[in-house]
Design an enzyme around this catalytic site. Structure first.
Site, PDB file in Angstrom:
ATOM      1  N   ASP A  49      -6.557  -6.839   4.271  1.00 46.93           N
ATOM      2  CA  ASP A  49      -5.951  -5.504   4.354  1.00 46.93           C
ATOM      3  C   ASP A  49      -5.994  -4.985   5.787  1.00 46.93           C
ATOM      4  O   ASP A  49      -7.070  -4.795   6.353  1.00 46.93           O
ATOM      5  CB  ASP A  49      -6.735  -4.570   3.420  1.00 46.93           C
ATOM      6  N   GLY A  50      -4.795  -4.744   6.341  1.00 47.01           N
ATOM      7  CA  GLY A  50      -4.702  -4.109   7.657  1.00 47.01           C
ATOM      8  C   GLY A  50      -3.900  -4.924   8.654  1.00 47.01           C
ATOM      9  O   GLY A  50      -4.300  -6.019   9.029  1.00 47.01           O
ATOM     10  N   GLY A  51      -2.744  -4.406   9.033  1.00 45.72           N
ATOM     11  CA  GLY A  51      -1.949  -5.066  10.072  1.00 45.72           C
ATOM     12  C   GLY A  51      -1.292  -6.360   9.638  1.00 45.72           C
ATOM     13  O   GLY A  51      -0.870  -7.154  10.483  1.00 45.72           O
ATOM     14  N   SER A  68       0.844  -1.192   0.000  1.00 46.93           N
ATOM     15  CA  SER A  68       0.000   0.000   0.000  1.00 46.93           C
ATOM     16  C   SER A  68       0.878   1.240   0.000  1.00 46.93           C
ATOM     17  O   SER A  68       1.653   1.463   0.931  1.00 46.93           O
ATOM     18  CB  SER A  68      -0.892   0.017   1.244  1.00 46.93           C
ATOM     19  N   MET A  72     -11.370  -6.330   5.576  1.00 46.26           N
ATOM     20  CA  MET A  72     -10.571  -5.402   6.380  1.00 46.26           C
ATOM     21  C   MET A  72     -10.268  -6.039   7.735  1.00 46.26           C
ATOM     22  O   MET A  72     -11.172  -6.539   8.409  1.00 46.26           O
ATOM     23  CB  MET A  72     -11.327  -4.085   6.607  1.00 46.26           C
ATOM     24  N   GLY A  98      -8.640   3.725   7.538  1.00 47.84           N
ATOM     25  CA  GLY A  98      -8.322   5.125   7.809  1.00 47.84           C
ATOM     26  C   GLY A  98      -6.833   5.387   7.956  1.00 47.84           C
ATOM     27  O   GLY A  98      -6.349   6.436   7.557  1.00 47.84           O
ATOM     28  N   PHE A  99      -6.129   4.406   8.505  1.00 46.67           N
ATOM     29  CA  PHE A  99      -4.712   4.634   8.778  1.00 46.67           C
ATOM     30  C   PHE A  99      -3.898   3.361   8.591  1.00 46.67           C
ATOM     31  O   PHE A  99      -4.383   2.268   8.879  1.00 46.67           O
ATOM     32  CB  PHE A  99      -4.532   5.132  10.225  1.00 46.67           C
ATOM     33  N   GLY A 100      -2.660   3.553   8.139  1.00 48.03           N
ATOM     34  CA  GLY A 100      -1.728   2.439   8.074  1.00 48.03           C
ATOM     35  C   GLY A 100      -1.131   2.200   9.461  1.00 48.03           C
ATOM     36  O   GLY A 100      -1.336   2.988  10.381  1.00 48.03           O
ATOM     37  N   GLY A 101      -0.426   1.090   9.590  1.00 49.69           N
ATOM     38  CA  GLY A 101       0.318   0.837  10.823  1.00 49.69           C
ATOM     39  C   GLY A 101      -0.507   0.420  12.026  1.00 49.69           C
ATOM     40  O   GLY A 101      -0.030   0.487  13.160  1.00 49.69           O
ATOM     41  N   GLY A 127       1.302  -2.311   4.098  1.00 46.87           N
ATOM     42  CA  GLY A 127       1.825  -0.949   4.072  1.00 46.87           C
ATOM     43  C   GLY A 127       3.141  -0.883   4.810  1.00 46.87           C
ATOM     44  O   GLY A 127       4.216  -0.975   4.224  1.00 46.87           O
ATOM     45  N   HIS A 168      -8.461   0.894  -3.697  1.00 45.44           N
ATOM     46  CA  HIS A 168      -9.340   0.622  -2.562  1.00 45.44           C
ATOM     47  C   HIS A 168      -9.962   1.947  -2.136  1.00 45.44           C
ATOM     48  O   HIS A 168      -9.323   2.780  -1.506  1.00 45.44           O
ATOM     49  CB  HIS A 168      -8.485   0.002  -1.434  1.00 45.44           C
ATOM     50  N   ASP A 200      -4.817   3.369  -1.645  1.00 45.45           N
ATOM     51  CA  ASP A 200      -5.817   3.679  -0.623  1.00 45.45           C
ATOM     52  C   ASP A 200      -6.349   5.093  -0.785  1.00 45.45           C
ATOM     53  O   ASP A 200      -5.683   6.067  -0.431  1.00 45.45           O
ATOM     54  CB  ASP A 200      -5.193   3.521   0.769  1.00 45.45           C
ATOM     55  N   MET A 217      -8.921   7.916   0.306  1.00 43.57           N
ATOM     56  CA  MET A 217      -9.746   8.289   1.471  1.00 43.57           C
ATOM     57  C   MET A 217     -10.286   9.703   1.296  1.00 43.57           C
ATOM     58  O   MET A 217      -9.575  10.577   0.808  1.00 43.57           O
ATOM     59  CB  MET A 217      -8.899   8.226   2.745  1.00 43.57           C
ATOM     60  N   HIS A 267      -1.286  -1.295  -4.251  1.00 42.34           N
ATOM     61  CA  HIS A 267      -2.541  -1.039  -3.551  1.00 42.34           C
ATOM     62  C   HIS A 267      -2.678   0.470  -3.310  1.00 42.34           C
ATOM     63  O   HIS A 267      -1.801   1.105  -2.718  1.00 42.34           O
ATOM     64  CB  HIS A 267      -2.547  -1.810  -2.231  1.00 42.34           C
ATOM     65  N   MET A 306     -12.068   4.261  -0.005  1.00 45.11           N
ATOM     66  CA  MET A 306     -12.707   4.451   1.306  1.00 45.11           C
ATOM     67  C   MET A 306     -13.371   5.812   1.255  1.00 45.11           C
ATOM     68  O   MET A 306     -12.914   6.780   1.863  1.00 45.11           O
ATOM     69  CB  MET A 306     -11.637   4.359   2.408  1.00 45.11           C
TER      70      MET A 306
HETATM   71  C1  DX5 Z   1      -6.174   1.153   5.903  1.00 44.70           C
HETATM   72  C2  DX5 Z   1      -5.739   0.884   4.475  1.00 44.70           C
HETATM   73  C3  DX5 Z   1      -4.659  -0.127   4.404  1.00 44.70           C
HETATM   74  C4  DX5 Z   1      -3.417   0.262   5.120  1.00 44.70           C
HETATM   75  C5  DX5 Z   1      -2.555  -0.938   5.346  1.00 44.70           C
HETATM   76  O1  DX5 Z   1      -7.248   2.009   5.921  1.00 44.70           O
HETATM   77  O2  DX5 Z   1      -6.821   0.403   3.713  1.00 44.70           O
HETATM   78  O3  DX5 Z   1      -4.389  -0.495   3.066  1.00 44.70           O
HETATM   79  O4  DX5 Z   1      -2.696   1.257   4.489  1.00 44.70           O
HETATM   80  O5  DX5 Z   1      -1.448  -0.550   6.082  1.00 44.70           O
HETATM   81  P1  DX5 Z   1      -0.717  -1.521   7.094  1.00 44.70           P
HETATM   82  O6  DX5 Z   1      -0.264  -2.713   6.301  1.00 44.70           O
HETATM   83  O7  DX5 Z   1       0.421  -0.711   7.601  1.00 44.70           O
HETATM   84  O8  DX5 Z   1      -1.702  -1.912   8.159  1.00 44.70           O
HETATM   85 ZN    ZN Z   2      -6.400  -0.596   1.652  1.00 42.36          ZN
END
Ligand code: DX5
Ligand code: ZN
Length: 218
Positions: A178-180, A11, A140, A145-148, A200, A69, A38, A40, A36, A71
């Site tokens: 997707d996520g974590g 991502s 999900m 909303g946020f990476g990490g 990400g 993706h 993202d 938003m 990917h 959002m």
């Molecule tokens: C979250 C995004 C994800 C995110 C993944 O809202 O859709 O794609 O960036 O990031 P990581 O892999 O760091 O959780």
């Molecule tokens: Zn995503």
């Protein structure tokens, strides 16, 4: 879109936005499969990222599959423009749209692959009526909303449930998680049924990105 190996989709939300062209260009060299994207809108999720112009401008930087993706609230208004900007697949959220069938049709009629995303607190069964149309099911494993963020416990059961539905009603669709996702949990996520892993921080935050991609793929 049947897959023989696990697809790794970094991502670019976790990339350096000041050097985005090179970040995207470099993804083939590190062995990534998809890019990917993202998107938003600050409405559906409490964060803003980028839109059509970014995707259009980075499109010539890579031949990799562009996985958008969205959002965003009421994505039906905008999906066609994401296709026109260079996305190979456009996913949007079940929670964000009233006319899911109509939105999927717009994406498909524009010659693009389509996906439906569901939040961690949405019942997996809601995807059932749309399975016949979907190329991708996006599960999900954090709130968008946020990476990490940390992979939410209990998500493996949701992935397995989506896989069971896919196997029965949509054998050609792939399951994206997707996520974590990180090098420690990737294997159990794949085992539960994921075909595509979004990552990400696990890629862009790694000391060696190529090694990270390899380890994620298992
Ligand atoms: C979250 C995004 C994800 C995110 C993944 O809202 O859709 O794609 O960036 O990031 P990581 O892999 O760091 O959780
Ligand atoms: Zn995503």
């Amino acid at each position: 879109m049947p897959m023989s190996k696990t697809i790794i989709a970094p991502s670019i939300l976790s990339a350096n936005f000041a050097d985005m062209g090179n970040e995207v260009k470099n993804l083939s060299a590190i062995g990534a499969d998809w890019v990917h994207l993202d998107v938003m809108d600050g409405m559906f999720v409490p964060n803003l990222t980028f839109g059509f112009k970014m995707i259009k401008d980075i499109r010539p930087m890579s031949k990799l599959f562009f996985d958008a993706h969205l959002m965003i609230a009421q994505p039906k208004r905008y999906v066609k423009r994401f296709v026109e900007s260079g996305a190979d697949l456009v996913s949007f959220h079940y929670e964000a749209e009233y006319d899911i069938d109509g939105t999927l049709d717009i994406i498909k009629n524009a010659g693009c692959k389509c996906g439906l995303a569901i939040n961690p607190d949405t019942d997996v069964d809601v995807i059932k009526p749309y399975l016949g149309k979907l190329d991708l099911i996006l599960i999900m494993t954090v709130f968008p909303g946020f990476g990490g963020q940390k992979f939410i416990d209990g998500s493996l059961e949701r992935i397995a449930k989506a896989k069971a539905l896919r196997d029965e009603y949509a054998p050609n669709a792939v399951i994206e998680v997707d996520g974590g996702v990180n090098t420690d949990n990737a294997q159990s996520i794949t085992k539960a049924g994921a075909d595509v892993l979004v990552a990400g921080n696990a890629v862009f935050g790694a000391a060696d990105r190529a090694v990270a991609v390899k380890q994620l793929r298992g």
